[in-house]
Design a protein around this motif. Sequence first.
Motif, PDB file in Angstrom:
ATOM      1  N   TYR A  88      -7.798 -23.376 -53.529  1.00 16.54           N
ATOM      2  CA  TYR A  88      -7.716 -22.106 -54.251  1.00 16.54           C
ATOM      3  C   TYR A  88      -6.759 -22.217 -55.434  1.00 16.54           C
ATOM      4  O   TYR A  88      -7.003 -21.662 -56.502  1.00 16.54           O
ATOM      5  CB  TYR A  88      -7.316 -20.964 -53.315  1.00 16.54           C
ATOM      6  N   LEU A  89      -5.666 -22.963 -55.242  1.00 13.34           N
ATOM      7  CA  LEU A  89      -4.743 -23.204 -56.353  1.00 13.34           C
ATOM      8  C   LEU A  89      -5.460 -23.906 -57.504  1.00 13.34           C
ATOM      9  O   LEU A  89      -5.222 -23.589 -58.675  1.00 13.34           O
ATOM     10  CB  LEU A  89      -3.549 -24.041 -55.895  1.00 13.34           C
ATOM     11  N   GLN A  90      -6.349 -24.825 -57.189  1.00 10.88           N
ATOM     12  CA  GLN A  90      -7.109 -25.533 -58.224  1.00 10.88           C
ATOM     13  C   GLN A  90      -8.016 -24.562 -58.978  1.00 10.88           C
ATOM     14  O   GLN A  90      -8.134 -24.634 -60.197  1.00 10.88           O
ATOM     15  CB  GLN A  90      -7.940 -26.667 -57.618  1.00 10.88           C
ATOM     16  N   LYS A  91      -8.644 -23.643 -58.257  1.00  6.95           N
ATOM     17  CA  LYS A  91      -9.488 -22.636 -58.914  1.00  6.95           C
ATOM     18  C   LYS A  91      -8.669 -21.772 -59.865  1.00  6.95           C
ATOM     19  O   LYS A  91      -9.108 -21.464 -60.978  1.00  6.95           O
ATOM     20  CB  LYS A  91     -10.177 -21.745 -57.873  1.00  6.95           C
ATOM     21  N   LEU A  92      -7.481 -21.399 -59.436  1.00  8.31           N
ATOM     22  CA  LEU A  92      -6.614 -20.595 -60.295  1.00  8.31           C
ATOM     23  C   LEU A  92      -6.150 -21.392 -61.504  1.00  8.31           C
ATOM     24  O   LEU A  92      -6.072 -20.862 -62.615  1.00  8.31           O
ATOM     25  CB  LEU A  92      -5.413 -20.067 -59.509  1.00  8.31           C
ATOM     26  N   THR A 141       5.143 -20.587 -45.859  1.00  6.77           N
ATOM     27  CA  THR A 141       4.997 -20.083 -44.489  1.00  6.77           C
ATOM     28  C   THR A 141       4.321 -21.122 -43.598  1.00  6.77           C
ATOM     29  O   THR A 141       4.744 -21.332 -42.448  1.00  6.77           O
ATOM     30  CB  THR A 141       4.197 -18.765 -44.485  1.00  6.77           C
ATOM     31  N   LEU A 142       3.288 -21.765 -44.116  1.00  5.00           N
ATOM     32  CA  LEU A 142       2.615 -22.822 -43.340  1.00  5.00           C
ATOM     33  C   LEU A 142       3.593 -23.940 -42.998  1.00  5.00           C
ATOM     34  O   LEU A 142       3.613 -24.439 -41.856  1.00  5.00           O
ATOM     35  CB  LEU A 142       1.420 -23.377 -44.112  1.00  5.00           C
ATOM     36  N   ASP A 143       4.402 -24.353 -43.991  1.00  4.91           N
ATOM     37  CA  ASP A 143       5.382 -25.416 -43.758  1.00  4.91           C
ATOM     38  C   ASP A 143       6.397 -24.989 -42.695  1.00  4.91           C
ATOM     39  O   ASP A 143       6.751 -25.782 -41.810  1.00  4.91           O
ATOM     40  CB  ASP A 143       6.102 -25.777 -45.061  1.00  4.91           C
ATOM     41  N   GLN A 144       6.845 -23.730 -42.771  1.00  2.00           N
ATOM     42  CA  GLN A 144       7.818 -23.220 -41.794  1.00  2.00           C
ATOM     43  C   GLN A 144       7.205 -23.142 -40.396  1.00  2.00           C
ATOM     44  O   GLN A 144       7.860 -23.485 -39.396  1.00  2.00           O
ATOM     45  CB  GLN A 144       8.322 -21.836 -42.226  1.00  2.00           C
ATOM     46  N   ARG A 145       5.956 -22.711 -40.329  1.00  8.01           N
ATOM     47  CA  ARG A 145       5.294 -22.606 -39.018  1.00  8.01           C
ATOM     48  C   ARG A 145       5.078 -23.981 -38.402  1.00  8.01           C
ATOM     49  O   ARG A 145       5.204 -24.138 -37.176  1.00  8.01           O
ATOM     50  CB  ARG A 145       3.971 -21.848 -39.165  1.00  8.01           C
ATOM     51  N   LEU A 146       4.765 -24.973 -39.251  1.00  8.46           N
ATOM     52  CA  LEU A 146       4.616 -26.336 -38.743  1.00  8.46           C
ATOM     53  C   LEU A 146       5.954 -26.842 -38.220  1.00  8.46           C
ATOM     54  O   LEU A 146       6.034 -27.395 -37.108  1.00  8.46           O
ATOM     55  CB  LEU A 146       4.095 -27.270 -39.842  1.00  8.46           C
ATOM     56  N   ALA A 147       7.011 -26.639 -38.994  1.00  7.01           N
ATOM     57  CA  ALA A 147       8.348 -27.099 -38.596  1.00  7.01           C
ATOM     58  C   ALA A 147       8.813 -26.418 -37.308  1.00  7.01           C
ATOM     59  O   ALA A 147       9.516 -27.030 -36.496  1.00  7.01           O
ATOM     60  CB  ALA A 147       9.345 -26.834 -39.725  1.00  7.01           C
ATOM     61  N   GLU A 167      -5.320 -25.790 -43.355  1.00  2.34           N
ATOM     62  CA  GLU A 167      -4.958 -24.595 -44.115  1.00  2.34           C
ATOM     63  C   GLU A 167      -4.314 -24.949 -45.449  1.00  2.34           C
ATOM     64  O   GLU A 167      -4.554 -24.273 -46.467  1.00  2.34           O
ATOM     65  CB  GLU A 167      -4.062 -23.685 -43.274  1.00  2.34           C
ATOM     66  N   SER A 168      -3.544 -26.018 -45.494  1.00  2.00           N
ATOM     67  CA  SER A 168      -2.934 -26.458 -46.748  1.00  2.00           C
ATOM     68  C   SER A 168      -4.001 -26.910 -47.741  1.00  2.00           C
ATOM     69  O   SER A 168      -3.880 -26.681 -48.949  1.00  2.00           O
ATOM     70  CB  SER A 168      -1.932 -27.590 -46.497  1.00  2.00           C
ATOM     71  N   GLN A 169      -5.053 -27.544 -47.230  1.00  2.00           N
ATOM     72  CA  GLN A 169      -6.159 -27.954 -48.105  1.00  2.00           C
ATOM     73  C   GLN A 169      -6.880 -26.743 -48.692  1.00  2.00           C
ATOM     74  O   GLN A 169      -7.285 -26.749 -49.850  1.00  2.00           O
ATOM     75  CB  GLN A 169      -7.138 -28.857 -47.353  1.00  2.00           C
ATOM     76  N   GLU A 170      -7.039 -25.702 -47.875  1.00  2.00           N
ATOM     77  CA  GLU A 170      -7.654 -24.468 -48.372  1.00  2.00           C
ATOM     78  C   GLU A 170      -6.799 -23.838 -49.470  1.00  2.00           C
ATOM     79  O   GLU A 170      -7.314 -23.386 -50.492  1.00  2.00           O
ATOM     80  CB  GLU A 170      -7.868 -23.481 -47.230  1.00  2.00           C
ATOM     81  N   VAL A 171      -5.495 -23.825 -49.247  1.00  2.00           N
ATOM     82  CA  VAL A 171      -4.584 -23.287 -50.262  1.00  2.00           C
ATOM     83  C   VAL A 171      -4.681 -24.129 -51.534  1.00  2.00           C
ATOM     84  O   VAL A 171      -4.765 -23.593 -52.648  1.00  2.00           O
ATOM     85  CB  VAL A 171      -3.131 -23.236 -49.735  1.00  2.00           C
ATOM     86  N   ASP A 229       1.672 -15.597 -54.389  1.00  2.00           N
ATOM     87  CA  ASP A 229       1.248 -15.367 -53.001  1.00  2.00           C
ATOM     88  C   ASP A 229       0.865 -16.680 -52.313  1.00  2.00           C
ATOM     89  O   ASP A 229       1.201 -16.897 -51.148  1.00  2.00           O
ATOM     90  CB  ASP A 229       0.069 -14.394 -52.944  1.00  2.00           C
ATOM     91  N   LEU A 230       0.178 -17.545 -53.035  1.00  2.00           N
ATOM     92  CA  LEU A 230      -0.230 -18.821 -52.439  1.00  2.00           C
ATOM     93  C   LEU A 230       0.971 -19.720 -52.190  1.00  2.00           C
ATOM     94  O   LEU A 230       1.011 -20.433 -51.176  1.00  2.00           O
ATOM     95  CB  LEU A 230      -1.250 -19.523 -53.335  1.00  2.00           C
ATOM     96  N   GLN A 231       1.948 -19.690 -53.083  1.00  2.00           N
ATOM     97  CA  GLN A 231       3.147 -20.481 -52.859  1.00  2.00           C
ATOM     98  C   GLN A 231       3.893 -19.974 -51.624  1.00  2.00           C
ATOM     99  O   GLN A 231       4.371 -20.760 -50.812  1.00  2.00           O
ATOM    100  CB  GLN A 231       4.064 -20.453 -54.089  1.00  2.00           C
ATOM    101  N   ASN A 232       3.942 -18.651 -51.480  1.00  2.00           N
ATOM    102  CA  ASN A 232       4.559 -18.072 -50.276  1.00  2.00           C
ATOM    103  C   ASN A 232       3.796 -18.472 -49.021  1.00  2.00           C
ATOM    104  O   ASN A 232       4.399 -18.774 -47.979  1.00  2.00           O
ATOM    105  CB  ASN A 232       4.634 -16.550 -50.390  1.00  2.00           C
TER     106      ASN A 232
END
Length: 124
Positions: A111-115, A86-92, A104-108, A79-82
């Motif tokens: 959370y990835l680090q916690k996982l 999505t963030l990358d696509q929205r930026l582009a 938002e990428s930093q937040e992701v 889900d986080l990779q998706n």
Amino acid sequence: MRKGAYWPDVTEKKAGRFIPNPCDHVMFSHLRYASATVQPQTATGTFVCALLDLNSPDAVANRQAIETALASIEAQLRDLQNLKNTLDQRLAAGQISQSQHVTESQEVAAYLQKLDDATKHFGG
């Protein structure tokens, strides 16, 4: 029963009644997992399963809980990779600003680090 003071004599070793040492034995040849259950592959594996009670209800339940937790973590990682994609696509597409993308990428990433830390807790 647990290993405790058990130490095999020469006759017991020859009969396969010993606890394999992972440094000296290929554990996969003696024991394998079938989901949360340990399946013996040799006479030694059968002996170890019985002596150490590897398939006790508590041991199996613990392994099932770990499998469930890891499956949940894997789903969250997907889900986080998706979300990152999505963030990358929205930026582009100009739908979000660079600063919003960074935030938002930093937040992701946090959370990835916690996982990742949680996965390491389970020996992954």
